[in-house]
Design a protein around this motif. Structure first.
Motif, mmCIF file in Angstrom:
data_model
loop_
_atom_site.group_PDB
_atom_site.id
_atom_site.type_symbol
_atom_site.label_atom_id
_atom_site.label_comp_id
_atom_site.label_asym_id
_atom_site.label_seq_id
_atom_site.Cartn_x
_atom_site.Cartn_y
_atom_site.Cartn_z
ATOM 1 N N PRO A 1 0.847 -1.105 -0.214
ATOM 2 C CA PRO A 1 0.032 0.176 0.033
ATOM 3 C C PRO A 1 0.906 1.232 -0.022
ATOM 4 C CG PRO A 1 -1.079 -1.559 1.555
ATOM 5 C CD PRO A 1 0.171 -2.134 1.118
ATOM 6 N N ASP A 2 1.734 1.205 0.610
ATOM 7 C CA ASP A 2 2.821 2.465 0.766
ATOM 8 C C ASP A 2 3.570 2.852 -0.842
ATOM 9 O OD1 ASP A 2 4.464 0.202 1.084
ATOM 10 O OD2 ASP A 2 5.917 1.406 2.201
ATOM 11 N N SER A 3 3.780 1.656 -1.418
ATOM 12 C CA SER A 3 4.174 1.944 -2.738
ATOM 13 C C SER A 3 3.284 2.693 -3.562
ATOM 14 C CB SER A 3 4.791 0.669 -3.443
ATOM 15 O OG SER A 3 5.858 0.196 -2.823
ATOM 16 N N ILE A 4 1.886 1.951 -3.728
ATOM 17 C CA ILE A 4 0.778 2.546 -4.258
ATOM 18 C C ILE A 4 0.642 4.221 -3.826
ATOM 19 C CG2 ILE A 4 -1.704 2.312 -4.872
ATOM 20 C CD1 ILE A 4 -1.221 -0.804 -4.458
ATOM 21 N N ALA A 5 0.440 4.275 -2.734
ATOM 22 C CA ALA A 5 0.244 5.842 -2.112
ATOM 23 C C ALA A 5 1.441 6.722 -2.575
ATOM 24 C CB ALA A 5 0.270 5.584 -0.760
ATOM 25 N N MET A 6 2.369 6.095 -2.646
ATOM 26 C CA MET A 6 3.755 7.011 -3.245
ATOM 27 C C MET A 6 3.414 7.470 -4.593
ATOM 28 S SD MET A 6 7.797 6.808 -2.979
ATOM 29 C CE MET A 6 7.766 5.666 -1.854
ATOM 30 N N ALA A 7 3.139 6.343 -5.477
ATOM 31 C CA ALA A 7 2.724 6.519 -6.881
ATOM 32 C C ALA A 7 1.854 7.526 -7.093
ATOM 33 C CB ALA A 7 2.752 5.415 -7.535
ATOM 34 N N ASP A 8 0.619 7.205 -6.293
ATOM 35 C CA ASP A 8 -0.530 8.261 -6.388
ATOM 36 C C ASP A 8 -0.146 9.784 -5.880
ATOM 37 O OD1 ASP A 8 -2.082 6.300 -7.242
ATOM 38 O OD2 ASP A 8 -2.897 5.714 -5.399
ATOM 39 N N ARG A 9 0.735 9.925 -4.941
ATOM 40 C CA ARG A 9 1.055 11.193 -4.376
ATOM 41 C C ARG A 9 1.927 11.843 -5.500
ATOM 42 N NH1 ARG A 9 5.702 12.502 0.134
ATOM 43 N NH2 ARG A 9 5.797 14.871 -0.495
ATOM 44 N N PHE A 10 2.722 10.962 -6.093
ATOM 45 C CA PHE A 10 3.654 11.371 -7.280
ATOM 46 C C PHE A 10 2.634 12.210 -8.348
ATOM 47 C CE2 PHE A 10 6.289 11.051 -10.944
ATOM 48 C CZ PHE A 10 7.495 12.007 -10.578
ATOM 49 N N VAL A 11 1.874 11.149 -8.993
ATOM 50 C CA VAL A 11 1.072 11.694 -10.142
ATOM 51 C C VAL A 11 0.104 12.827 -10.003
ATOM 52 C CG1 VAL A 11 1.440 9.728 -11.267
ATOM 53 C CG2 VAL A 11 -0.783 9.784 -9.741
ATOM 54 N N ASP A 12 -0.430 12.936 -8.511
ATOM 55 C CA ASP A 12 -1.273 13.882 -8.101
ATOM 56 C C ASP A 12 -0.376 15.281 -7.880
ATOM 57 O OD1 ASP A 12 -3.321 12.340 -7.810
ATOM 58 O OD2 ASP A 12 -3.245 12.079 -5.759
ATOM 59 N N THR A 13 0.763 15.197 -7.816
ATOM 60 C CA THR A 13 1.725 16.479 -7.552
ATOM 61 C C THR A 13 2.336 17.144 -8.738
ATOM 62 O OG1 THR A 13 2.542 15.529 -5.324
ATOM 63 C CG2 THR A 13 3.823 17.331 -6.276
ATOM 64 N N VAL A 14 2.333 16.107 -9.704
ATOM 65 C CA VAL A 14 2.858 16.610 -11.137
ATOM 66 C C VAL A 14 1.550 17.344 -11.625
ATOM 67 C CG1 VAL A 14 4.836 15.038 -11.330
ATOM 68 C CG2 VAL A 14 2.651 14.425 -12.277
ATOM 69 N N PRO A 15 2.037 18.420 -12.727
ATOM 70 C CA PRO A 15 1.010 19.028 -13.495
ATOM 71 C C PRO A 15 0.278 18.169 -14.345
ATOM 72 C CG PRO A 15 3.235 20.214 -13.662
ATOM 73 C CD PRO A 15 3.372 18.961 -12.944
ATOM 74 N N ASN A 16 0.950 17.004 -14.730
ATOM 75 C CA ASN A 16 0.140 16.124 -15.894
ATOM 76 C C ASN A 16 0.504 14.779 -15.477
ATOM 77 O OD1 ASN A 16 -1.226 15.102 -18.211
ATOM 78 N ND2 ASN A 16 0.196 15.870 -19.725
ATOM 79 N N GLY A 17 -0.072 14.307 -14.363
ATOM 80 C CA GLY A 17 0.157 12.857 -14.053
ATOM 81 C C GLY A 17 -1.203 12.174 -13.999
ATOM 82 N N ARG A 18 -0.826 10.834 -14.153
ATOM 83 C CA ARG A 18 -1.880 9.620 -14.257
ATOM 84 C C ARG A 18 -1.437 8.211 -13.667
ATOM 85 N NH1 ARG A 18 -3.380 9.560 -20.642
ATOM 86 N NH2 ARG A 18 -1.568 11.202 -20.845
ATOM 87 N N ALA A 19 -2.309 7.951 -13.092
ATOM 88 C CA ALA A 19 -1.906 6.316 -12.686
ATOM 89 C C ALA A 19 -2.855 5.418 -13.210
ATOM 90 C CB ALA A 19 -1.662 6.445 -11.177
ATOM 91 N N THR A 20 -2.187 4.152 -13.437
ATOM 92 C CA THR A 20 -3.240 3.011 -13.525
ATOM 93 C C THR A 20 -2.770 1.733 -12.924
ATOM 94 O OG1 THR A 20 -4.317 1.711 -15.545
ATOM 95 C CG2 THR A 20 -1.978 2.214 -15.776
#
Length: 112
Positions: free
Chosen positions: A65-84
């Motif tokens: 879960p912490d890896s997924i949360a870090m990826a989500d934080r990253f894409v939520d912080t960059v101007p043009n990010g998305r996750a799948t």
């Protein structure tokens, strides 16, 4: 590799072999005579909002879960990010489901 939701026995043995080989290579690089094993890095998070390229995070549904949360934080912080998310895989979706990973990545790159 297996993550919190499955055991190593539930992971494709060929993926486990490849990861063990990669790990052994990495560990063998750090020899007793090496002058500096540690490479200091500053906190990267202040730089993330300044990234000016699209970012895609592809993670496995059974990753930690912490890896997924870090990826989500990253894409939520960059101007043009998305996750799948790729179902049924852990931290290395590119190794466990390479066809699905490549399809997702190809679609992302084609959209640029």
């Amino acid at each position: 590799m297996a993550g919190p939701h499955r055991t190593p026995a539930e992971v494709d043995p060929s993926v486990l072999r490849r990861l063990r080989a990669l790990t052994a290579h990495t560990i063998s690089k750090h020899t007793p005579g090496e002058k500096d094993w540690y490479v200091p890095l500053g906190d990267p998070w202040p730089r993330v909002p300044r990234l000016d390229v699209p970012v895609l995070a592809i993670h496995g549904a059974v990753d930690w879960p912490d890896s997924i949360a870090m990826a989500d934080r990253f894409v939520d912080t960059v101007p043009n990010g998305r996750a799948t998310t790729i179902e049924g895989v852990g931290h290395y979706p590119n190794m466990e489901k390479p066809e699905e990973f490549n399809t997702i990545l190809g679609q992302f790159l084609s959209s640029l």
